[in-house]
Structure formats: C-alpha cells, structure tokens
Motif scaffolding. Structure first.
Motif, PDB file in Angstrom:
ATOM      1  N   THR A 193       1.000  -1.237  -0.099  1.00 46.62           N
ATOM      2  CA  THR A 193      -0.081  -0.072  -0.015  1.00 46.62           C
ATOM      3  C   THR A 193       0.810   1.250  -0.165  1.00 46.62           C
ATOM      4  N   ALA A 194       2.111   1.240   0.502  1.00 45.73           N
ATOM      5  CA  ALA A 194       2.969   2.483   0.592  1.00 45.73           C
ATOM      6  C   ALA A 194       3.471   2.599  -0.758  1.00 45.73           C
ATOM      7  N   SER A 195       3.309   1.789  -1.668  1.00 43.23           N
ATOM      8  CA  SER A 195       3.821   1.839  -3.112  1.00 43.23           C
ATOM      9  C   SER A 195       2.642   2.657  -3.920  1.00 43.23           C
ATOM     10  N   LEU A 196       1.648   2.921  -3.205  1.00 45.06           N
ATOM     11  CA  LEU A 196       0.759   3.775  -4.024  1.00 45.06           C
ATOM     12  C   LEU A 196       1.429   5.249  -4.191  1.00 45.06           C
ATOM     13  N   ALA A 197       2.538   5.581  -3.592  1.00 47.20           N
ATOM     14  CA  ALA A 197       3.163   6.846  -3.608  1.00 47.20           C
ATOM     15  C   ALA A 197       3.357   6.918  -5.230  1.00 47.20           C
ATOM     16  N   ILE A 198       3.226   6.133  -6.175  1.00 54.70           N
ATOM     17  CA  ILE A 198       3.474   6.367  -7.627  1.00 54.70           C
ATOM     18  C   ILE A 198       2.288   5.529  -8.194  1.00 54.70           C
ATOM     19  N   PHE A 199       2.247   4.370  -7.792  1.00 57.06           N
ATOM     20  CA  PHE A 199       1.070   3.747  -8.524  1.00 57.06           C
ATOM     21  C   PHE A 199      -0.459   4.100  -8.207  1.00 57.06           C
ATOM     22  N   ASN A 200      -0.384   5.075  -7.587  1.00 58.15           N
ATOM     23  CA  ASN A 200      -2.034   5.776  -7.404  1.00 58.15           C
ATOM     24  C   ASN A 200      -2.221   6.516  -8.612  1.00 58.15           C
ATOM     25  N   ARG A 201      -1.060   6.730  -9.328  1.00 55.47           N
ATOM     26  CA  ARG A 201      -1.468   7.680 -10.597  1.00 55.47           C
ATOM     27  C   ARG A 201      -2.300   6.591 -11.724  1.00 55.47           C
ATOM     28  N   PHE A 202      -2.087   5.333 -11.560  1.00 49.74           N
ATOM     29  CA  PHE A 202      -3.104   4.293 -12.106  1.00 49.74           C
ATOM     30  C   PHE A 202      -4.430   4.381 -11.973  1.00 49.74           C
TER      31      PHE A 202
END
Length: 373
Positions: A193-202
């Motif tokens: 979930t912490a990797s949403l820092a970038i993958f939230n763009r999707f």
C-alpha cells in the motif's frame, strides 16, 4: 478491493517469504516473535486501510504531484528525496538477496557479473515502463506463478516430513512480550500500500476498502505471515535453523514430488519467487526514480531534444548497486536488513502518512480559498 491494489500488496508480501524476514522472525521466536506478528497484522491492516483512504482523496495522482501542488517546496523536496532513497535501498536488498540465492543454490558456477547484468537488462526495461504497464505485468506474473507457490505450500503442509511438534513448541512461545525487531520485520505487509506513492497514478477512482476486502486482506496476511514463520520451523526444527540465512530455501528443498517431472521442488519454488522478485525490484526502483524525478529534474540536460535525467539516474542506480553487491557480505546483509526493517521502514510509513495529511490539509485550504475568490 481493486485487483491491482491486491497484486501490489500480495506480491510484496510473498517476495519477503524467501528473503531474510523469516530468519529475523525465527531468531526472535523466544523474544516475542508471535505476539509481535499478531500486533503487526492488526497495525499493518489498519495502516493499509488508512493509506488507501488518504490516497483516495487524490485520484490519479502520485505523491510527487500531490506534494508539489499542496505543500511547500521545503517540505515536498526533502520528503520525496528521503522516500526515493529508502525505496532504492529496498530494491537493493531484494537484488542482493536473489543474486545470492542464484549464485549459491541455482548456478554456483555462473559469473556474479553475468547474473547482475541479466537483472540490469530486465529491470532497466521495467523501470522505463509506465505505472499502468507495470501493474499489468504484475498481474501476468501473479497469475502464472502464485499458483505454483500455493502448490508448494500445500505440499509442505501435507508432507509427512513436516513435524507438527516443532510447530506446537513454537506456538507455546506466545507468552513473551512483543519484540521490536520481529514487529518491524512483520510490517512488510504494508509495503504494497505504501507503493501507492507512485502507482496511485493508475487509480483514477480508487475505492475505499469494503468490509469484505479488509476481511480478505486480513485472512491472506495472516496466512502468509504464519506460513513464513511456522513452515520452516516444522521442517527444520530449531537448532538446524540457527545458522540458516534463507530458511525457506531449505524448507522447499525438503519437499519432494515423488511422481513429478522435477522431484526437487526447490527449483520450481526459487524460479517462481525469482519472477516475483524481478517484479518487486522493478516496482521499488520505478517508485524510487519517479519520486526522485519529482524532487530533482534537469530540464536543460538534453540530447537531440530528449531529456536524459531518467537515464542518468538509472546509470547511477546500477553503478551504486554493483559497487554495493561487491562489498556486502551475508552477515552484513542480514544486519543491514534488520536495521532497515527496524528503523527505516517505519519512518517511511510515517513520512508517507504525514505528508499526505499535510497535503490533504493544504488541498482543503486551497479549495476554500478558491471558493472565496
């Protein structure tokens, strides 16, 4: 819960099964590893839910866009640089572990440089991909290899070589106070979930987790964490695991397919985890480089109208990685992972959550100012 978000979480969890995390947990068994894991599951699920909720306020935006828009530069740049550096080290840990495993268990006669260059080619190509393409790739790898891993685990639980008495003895260690190192090592469940820092763009419209989604995540998290800890103990006991750096490699080598094409399951097991490790490494370094680009970008560093900032950072990453891999030893890697898990990763979570809360407050103030205007 969105399936791609579930892939992010589960791939990060599963990759840690063959890492140094099981050894940290097993060595901390008599220091409160089991209570630590129970608390980590509760805290990890709560933090995952909270992080998803915070990112849902900024659909389709990564942390660089969020911080650069809604927080002052003197906050945004240091936070992005710190997170970029820590995700680089997270990827370096994954790379070091799997290079070591390949050299010692799969191809002991192969050149170290050949293995590293193979990772260089694959991971560099992956880092240049968009977040969307990386998530689609993770889905393919997940569908292809996770069933193999589940099959190996099932074979392990059904194996006559599994000594349930060792597992029962391990469970009896529940009466100890929680241990910081074991708790921090178990928090790898939040890395996805912490990797949403970038993958939230999707995620253009990320949905808040439902009760069923949280229940499913809790069940999967509990199973993975329990299997990571108990199954190696059931096969190896206690004394034989004291000096084993990768307990799960030894565990998988204790499982046999008597009538299979390949009798030793360890080759299937390591192969499946190698595929997951490549995806994890691509995710970590894609995260790191994108966060770094959000803080440092050389607009005039061009060649034939093509900006070279990203290639420059990739060259620096690989130069630093090759140098580190030549210098680091197995005991040194173990100590480094313990320090990273105990002290660095919790700060990553706090920095991510804290910066999102500040951005949320800044976004609300900006909205009110525009409304008044």
């Amino acid at each position: 819960m969105n399936r791609f978000l579930l892939y992010l979480i589960l791939i990060n969890m599963l990759t840690n099964m063959v890492s140094i995390t099981p050894r940290i947990l097993i060595t901390g068994m008599e220091k409160g590893a089991i209570p630590s894991m129970v608390i980590a599951i509760v805290v990890g699920i709560a933090l995952s839910y909270f992080i998803i909720i915070l990112f849902s306020y900024f659909p389709g935006q990564g942390l660089p866009e969020i911080l650069n828009t809604y927080t002052p530069k003197w906050i945004a740049k240091p936070v992005l640089l710190f997170l970029s550096l820590t995700w680089f080290f997270a990827g370096l840990i994954t790379l070091s572990i799997y290079v070591y495993i390949i050299l010692h268990f799969l191809t002991p006669t192969m050149s170290y440089l050949t293995i590293v260059l193979a990772f260089v080619l694959v991971v560099t190509y992956g880092v240049f991909m968009t977040a969307k393409n990386i998530l689609y790739m993770s889905e393919i790898i997940f569908v292809l290899f996770v069933p193999l891993i589940a099959f190996v685990q099932l074979k392990g639980y059904l194996s006559p070589n599994l000594h349930w008495d060792y597992v029962r003895i391990a469970v009896m260690q529940v009466n100890h106070l929680p241990h910081l190192e074991s708790f921090s090592a178990s928090l790898f469940i939040v890395a996805g979930t912490a990797s949403l820092a970038i993958f939230n763009r999707f995620f253009k419209k990320i949905k808040k987790p439902t009760g069923k989604g949280i229940a499913l995540l809790t069940i999967l998290t509990t199973y993975i964490l329990a299997t990571t800890f108990f199954l190696p103990i059931g096969f190896g006991g206690f004394e034989s695991l004291e000096n084993v750096l990768y307990p799960w490699v030894m565990t998988s080598d204790s499982i046999r397919m008597k009538y299979g094409i390949i009798e030793r399951i360890v080759f299937i097991f390591i192969g499946a985890f190698l595929a997951l490790s490549v995806v994890t490494l691509i995710m970590h370094w894609h995260l790191s480089i994108q966060l770094l680009l959000g803080a440092v970008y050389f607009k005039k560093f061009k060649w034939k109208k093509r900006n070279l900032t990203l290639p420059l950072f990739i060259v620096i990453y690989w130069a630093a990685s090759i140098y580190s891999l030549r210098k680091i030893t197995s005991p040194g890697l173990f100590d480094f992972v313990k320090i990273f898990d105990t002290y660095v990763f919790p700060v990553v979570l706090l920095a991510t959550i804290g910066s999102l809360l500040l951005a949320k407050k800044g976004a609300a103030s900006k909205w009110q100012a525009n409304k008044k205007g």
